[in-house]
Design a protein around this motif. Structure first.
Motif, mmCIF file in Angstrom:
data_model
loop_
_atom_site.group_PDB
_atom_site.id
_atom_site.type_symbol
_atom_site.label_atom_id
_atom_site.label_comp_id
_atom_site.label_asym_id
_atom_site.label_seq_id
_atom_site.Cartn_x
_atom_site.Cartn_y
_atom_site.Cartn_z
ATOM 1 N N VAL A 1 12.814 -36.715 39.183
ATOM 2 C CA VAL A 1 11.357 -36.856 39.288
ATOM 3 C C VAL A 1 11.003 -38.095 40.113
ATOM 4 N N ILE A 2 11.697 -39.213 39.860
ATOM 5 C CA ILE A 2 11.450 -40.424 40.643
ATOM 6 C C ILE A 2 11.705 -40.155 42.117
ATOM 7 N N GLY A 3 12.780 -39.442 42.421
ATOM 8 C CA GLY A 3 13.083 -39.124 43.815
ATOM 9 C C GLY A 3 11.999 -38.303 44.479
ATOM 10 N N ARG A 4 11.460 -37.336 43.740
ATOM 11 C CA ARG A 4 10.381 -36.508 44.297
ATOM 12 C C ARG A 4 9.111 -37.333 44.505
ATOM 13 N N ILE A 5 8.815 -38.228 43.558
ATOM 14 C CA ILE A 5 7.643 -39.093 43.713
ATOM 15 C C ILE A 5 7.822 -40.008 44.931
ATOM 16 N N GLU A 6 9.038 -40.515 45.121
ATOM 17 C CA GLU A 6 9.315 -41.386 46.269
ATOM 18 C C GLU A 6 9.081 -40.651 47.587
ATOM 19 N N ILE A 7 9.529 -39.402 47.652
ATOM 20 C CA ILE A 7 9.334 -38.609 48.875
ATOM 21 C C ILE A 7 7.847 -38.420 49.148
ATOM 22 N N ARG B 1 9.472 -48.932 43.833
ATOM 23 C CA ARG B 1 8.745 -49.654 42.789
ATOM 24 C C ARG B 1 7.446 -48.933 42.441
ATOM 25 N N THR B 2 6.744 -48.483 43.442
ATOM 26 C CA THR B 2 5.485 -47.768 43.225
ATOM 27 C C THR B 2 5.726 -46.479 42.465
ATOM 28 N N ALA B 3 6.807 -45.771 42.791
ATOM 29 C CA ALA B 3 7.136 -44.524 42.096
ATOM 30 C C ALA B 3 7.390 -44.784 40.617
ATOM 31 N N HIS B 4 8.121 -45.847 40.308
ATOM 32 C CA HIS B 4 8.407 -46.178 38.910
ATOM 33 C C HIS B 4 7.130 -46.554 38.160
ATOM 34 N N CYS C 1 4.065 -45.508 38.862
ATOM 35 C CA CYS C 1 3.289 -44.277 38.676
ATOM 36 C C CYS C 1 3.815 -43.475 37.494
ATOM 37 N N LEU C 2 5.131 -43.328 37.409
ATOM 38 C CA LEU C 2 5.707 -42.563 36.311
ATOM 39 C C LEU C 2 5.512 -43.299 34.983
ATOM 40 N N GLY C 3 5.610 -44.633 35.002
ATOM 41 C CA GLY C 3 5.383 -45.411 33.789
ATOM 42 C C GLY C 3 3.957 -45.277 33.288
ATOM 43 N N VAL C 4 2.992 -45.312 34.207
ATOM 44 C CA VAL C 4 1.586 -45.139 33.828
ATOM 45 C C VAL C 4 1.369 -43.752 33.219
ATOM 46 N N TYR C 5 1.975 -42.742 33.860
ATOM 47 C CA TYR C 5 1.821 -41.382 33.350
ATOM 48 C C TYR C 5 2.394 -41.254 31.942
ATOM 49 N N LYS C 6 3.600 -41.780 31.710
ATOM 50 C CA LYS C 6 4.239 -41.658 30.396
ATOM 51 C C LYS C 6 3.431 -42.365 29.315
ATOM 52 N N ALA C 7 2.923 -43.557 29.641
ATOM 53 C CA ALA C 7 2.105 -44.287 28.668
ATOM 54 C C ALA C 7 0.837 -43.505 28.351
ATOM 55 N N GLY C 8 0.232 -42.943 29.383
ATOM 56 C CA GLY C 8 -0.974 -42.149 29.171
ATOM 57 C C GLY C 8 -0.702 -40.877 28.399
ATOM 58 N N VAL D 1 -6.094 -41.472 32.740
ATOM 59 C CA VAL D 1 -4.798 -41.570 33.414
ATOM 60 C C VAL D 1 -4.971 -41.328 34.911
ATOM 61 N N LYS D 2 -5.738 -40.318 35.254
ATOM 62 C CA LYS D 2 -5.998 -40.032 36.666
ATOM 63 C C LYS D 2 -6.683 -41.226 37.339
ATOM 64 N N ASP D 3 -7.690 -41.780 36.686
ATOM 65 C CA ASP D 3 -8.439 -42.897 37.270
ATOM 66 C C ASP D 3 -7.546 -44.110 37.503
ATOM 67 N N VAL D 4 -6.669 -44.400 36.534
ATOM 68 C CA VAL D 4 -5.767 -45.546 36.694
ATOM 69 C C VAL D 4 -4.850 -45.338 37.895
ATOM 70 N N LEU D 5 -4.290 -44.146 38.024
ATOM 71 C CA LEU D 5 -3.382 -43.877 39.142
ATOM 72 C C LEU D 5 -4.116 -43.913 40.480
ATOM 73 N N ILE D 6 -5.314 -43.382 40.504
ATOM 74 C CA ILE D 6 -6.092 -43.388 41.752
ATOM 75 C C ILE D 6 -6.401 -44.821 42.181
ATOM 76 N N ARG D 7 -6.852 -45.636 41.233
ATOM 77 C CA ARG D 7 -7.203 -47.025 41.571
ATOM 78 C C ARG D 7 -5.978 -47.841 41.960
ATOM 79 N N TYR D 8 -4.838 -47.504 41.382
ATOM 80 C CA TYR D 8 -3.600 -48.194 41.736
ATOM 81 C C TYR D 8 -3.126 -47.796 43.137
ATOM 82 N N LEU D 9 -3.207 -46.497 43.463
ATOM 83 C CA LEU D 9 -2.659 -46.004 44.727
ATOM 84 C C LEU D 9 -3.607 -46.167 45.902
#
Length: 217
Positions: free
Chosen positions: A145-151, A167-170, A172-179, A198-206
């Protein structure tokens, strides 16, 4: 010398019927196990409780599974296969013209739908006692999953150093798991509200990382 006769249609169908009944029984036991694992946790669960939930005798259960670990492994294998299909769809390349909110929302919705439909996946994979080879399989799934997020991120962050993408991929996945843990702890409108958070946090981060690569609604 008598000629060898071919088995009639009924004889041929009997093994298939037995196999179909066996598959239905296995599915029944796995569904019951999922309920027990979610309610009691894997460690406290027992084969007697699973049999009781399935409405069968312990002896019937033992015809298909020798112990609860075998049940959990079979259940985990099936769920991980389905999860691989989910992340393949969720993390597929997207059109650069797609608004960031839509791209993130679509991926989060797919993952959340899988986990809310199968809460036992989280219960097994994140519990204190992951059974058997499931821990190794989960680690492999996490790496994939991390590899796919990195791509996906590499296409959104052209020129970014690989270490930054990883680092960004990790994150993103950490935020998702916590959420996800918060989402699974709620129902109805409150669950939907947590999914949106969860969506809002990821959007504001990315958003500042991907720059103008994506449009906005």
């Amino acid at each position: 010398m008598s000629e060898k006769t071919e088995p009639d249609k009924t004889e041929k169908e009997q093994p298939r019927r037995r196999q179909a009944r066996g598959e239905r029984r296995i599915a029944q036991l796995l569904q019951a196990a999922a309920q027990v694992f979610c309610t009691s946790g894997y460690t406290a669960a027992s084969t007697n409780a699973i049999a009781r939930e399935a409405g069968v005798s312990p002896g019937t259960l033992y015809q298909f599974f020798p112990n609860k670990e075998a049940i959990a492994i079979e259940l985990g294998d099936r769920l991980m296969h389905e999860m691989r299909e989910t992340y393949g769809e969720a993390l597929a390349p997207v059109d650069p013209a797609t608004p960031l909110e839509e791209a993130i929302g679509s991926a989060v919705d797919r993952f959340m739908a899988f986990n809310t439909d199968h809460p036992v996946f989280f219960a097994l994979m994140h519990g204190p006692d992951i059974p058997g080879r499931m821990a190794e399989a989960h680690d492999q799934l996490h790496t994939t999953v991390i590899g796919r997020i990195e791509i996906l991120l590499a296409s959104l962050m052209p020129g970014a150093p690989p270490a930054d993408v990883t680092r960004t991929a990790h994150v993103c996945l950490g935020v998702y798991k916590a959420g996800l843990e918060l989402v699974l702890a709620h129902e109805g409108a409150e669950r939907a509200a947590y999914v949106q958070e969860v969506k809002d946090v990821l959007i504001r981060y990315l958003e500042p990382l991907v720059g103008g690569r994506f449009g906005r609604t």
